[in-house]
Design a protein around this motif. Structure first.
Motif, mmCIF file in Angstrom:
data_model
loop_
_atom_site.group_PDB
_atom_site.id
_atom_site.type_symbol
_atom_site.label_atom_id
_atom_site.label_comp_id
_atom_site.label_asym_id
_atom_site.label_seq_id
_atom_site.Cartn_x
_atom_site.Cartn_y
_atom_site.Cartn_z
ATOM 1 N N ASP A 249 0.832 -1.204 0.000
ATOM 2 C CA ASP A 249 0.000 0.000 0.000
ATOM 3 C C ASP A 249 0.868 1.256 0.000
ATOM 4 O O ASP A 249 0.639 2.194 -0.783
ATOM 5 C CB ASP A 249 -0.922 0.011 1.230
ATOM 6 C CG ASP A 249 -1.977 -1.078 1.190
ATOM 7 O OD1 ASP A 249 -1.611 -2.250 0.926
ATOM 8 O OD2 ASP A 249 -3.161 -0.782 1.407
ATOM 9 N N GLU B 168 -6.293 3.514 -4.456
ATOM 10 C CA GLU B 168 -7.221 2.513 -3.927
ATOM 11 C C GLU B 168 -7.782 1.638 -5.035
ATOM 12 O O GLU B 168 -7.905 0.411 -4.876
ATOM 13 C CB GLU B 168 -8.348 3.205 -3.160
ATOM 14 C CG GLU B 168 -7.898 3.837 -1.854
ATOM 15 C CD GLU B 168 -9.026 4.583 -1.147
ATOM 16 O OE1 GLU B 168 -10.147 4.635 -1.716
ATOM 17 O OE2 GLU B 168 -8.788 5.088 -0.037
ATOM 18 N N ALA B 169 -8.111 2.236 -6.166
ATOM 19 C CA ALA B 169 -8.654 1.461 -7.294
ATOM 20 C C ALA B 169 -7.590 0.509 -7.846
ATOM 21 O O ALA B 169 -7.893 -0.646 -8.191
ATOM 22 C CB ALA B 169 -9.142 2.401 -8.384
ATOM 23 N N LEU C 163 -4.979 -0.775 -6.231
ATOM 24 C CA LEU C 163 -4.752 -1.843 -5.263
ATOM 25 C C LEU C 163 -5.901 -2.844 -5.257
ATOM 26 O O LEU C 163 -5.686 -4.053 -5.105
ATOM 27 C CB LEU C 163 -4.554 -1.248 -3.864
ATOM 28 C CG LEU C 163 -3.233 -0.507 -3.646
ATOM 29 C CD1 LEU C 163 -3.245 0.233 -2.309
ATOM 30 C CD2 LEU C 163 -2.050 -1.473 -3.698
ATOM 31 N N ALA C 164 -7.125 -2.352 -5.422
ATOM 32 C CA ALA C 164 -8.275 -3.253 -5.472
ATOM 33 C C ALA C 164 -8.175 -4.215 -6.644
ATOM 34 O O ALA C 164 -8.608 -5.374 -6.574
ATOM 35 C CB ALA C 164 -9.566 -2.447 -5.556
ATOM 36 N N ALA C 165 -7.579 -3.749 -7.735
ATOM 37 C CA ALA C 165 -7.456 -4.575 -8.945
ATOM 38 C C ALA C 165 -6.219 -5.471 -8.918
ATOM 39 O O ALA C 165 -6.266 -6.606 -9.423
ATOM 40 C CB ALA C 165 -7.436 -3.680 -10.176
ATOM 41 N N LYS D 245 -3.658 -5.828 -6.105
ATOM 42 C CA LYS D 245 -3.008 -6.277 -4.870
ATOM 43 C C LYS D 245 -3.185 -7.782 -4.701
ATOM 44 O O LYS D 245 -4.270 -8.319 -4.883
ATOM 45 C CB LYS D 245 -3.591 -5.532 -3.666
ATOM 46 C CG LYS D 245 -2.902 -5.840 -2.336
ATOM 47 C CD LYS D 245 -3.506 -4.977 -1.233
ATOM 48 C CE LYS D 245 -2.856 -5.247 0.117
ATOM 49 N NZ LYS D 245 -3.443 -4.388 1.176
ATOM 50 N N ARG E 63 -3.938 -11.131 -3.125
ATOM 51 C CA ARG E 63 -4.855 -11.513 -2.028
ATOM 52 C C ARG E 63 -4.344 -12.760 -1.316
ATOM 53 O O ARG E 63 -3.744 -13.607 -1.911
ATOM 54 C CB ARG E 63 -6.259 -11.749 -2.574
ATOM 55 C CG ARG E 63 -6.821 -10.564 -3.349
ATOM 56 C CD ARG E 63 -6.856 -9.314 -2.536
ATOM 57 N NE ARG E 63 -7.300 -8.145 -3.297
ATOM 58 C CZ ARG E 63 -7.245 -6.895 -2.867
ATOM 59 N NH1 ARG E 63 -6.763 -6.652 -1.660
ATOM 60 N NH2 ARG E 63 -7.653 -5.903 -3.601
#
Length: 208
Positions: A87, A199-200, A202-204, A206, A208
């Motif tokens: 992040d 944020e967008a 990282l959402a796509a 990052k 998991r």
């Protein structure tokens, strides 16, 4: 002779600075060599001695400005690629990118090149190659390293670099392009748009 060369180089820079002002203010068609000479405080003969005509002057200006575009990731890319907090790493990349691109000089040149792209398509490509074409591969290399370390999940680092660039610049840069002024974004706006882009991304991407 060296003194004369240095003097000629200084005159050239004066003329290019004056040309930038003239082209930004009046566009390619509206700008004149007389205006450039007056702003540079040199004779029109001096301008023509350095540049054969307005087209040669415009081309030289775009190339000169392109060469001044700095790669915002050149200094921090390697350091960020070794970061453990993904992040924070992406936020640092985003801040460097936005800080390097959302400046008045870069946005002015972007507007000028886009405005004249149909007239000088080769110059548009030249500006891209020397600017984004040089910066995006550096960013892609950094993202690829983060993926190799298991922090990002991406198939194509170059596409991912373009996605990050788009998420960060689409709103603020387009505002500047269409509004025609840098205060189209407040510092608070820019910070909010940058955070939303991070944020967008990282959402796509990052892991998991």
């Amino acid at each position: 002779m060296p003194e004369l060369t240095a003097r000629a180089a200084l005159k050239r820079e004066q003329i290019l600075d004056a040309a930038l002002e003239a082209f930004l203010e009046n566009g390619y068609v509206g700008a004149s060599m007389d205006q450039v000479a007056a702003t540079a405080s040199v004779s029109k003969q001096t301008v023509y001695k350095q540049f054969a005509d307005k087209e040669h002057l415009f081309r030289a200006l775009i190339v000169a400005i392109s060469d001044r575009v700095e790669d915002p990731f050149a200094e921090i890319g390697r350091e960020v690629a070794e970061a453990d907090d993904i992040d924070d790493a992406v936020r640092r990349l985003a801040d460097a990118f936005v800080g390097g691109i959302m400046t008045e000089s870069v946005q002015q040149m972007r507007r000028l090149v886009i405005a004249e792209a149909a007239r000088f398509p080769d110059l548009g490509q030249e500006y891209w190659n020397r600017g984004f074409g040089r910066v995006l591969p550096t960013l892609a290399t950094c993202l690829a390293r983060l993926a190799e370390r298991g922090l990002l999940d991406l198939k194509d680092p170059v596409i991912a670099a373009n996605h990050l660039a788009g998420l960060l610049l689409w709103i603020p840069s387009n505002r500047v392009m269409f509004f025609g002024r840098m205060d189209a974004n407040t510092p608070e706006d820019l910070a909010r748009f940058t955070e939303a882009g991070v944020e967008a991304f990282l959402a796509a991407y990052k892991k998991r």
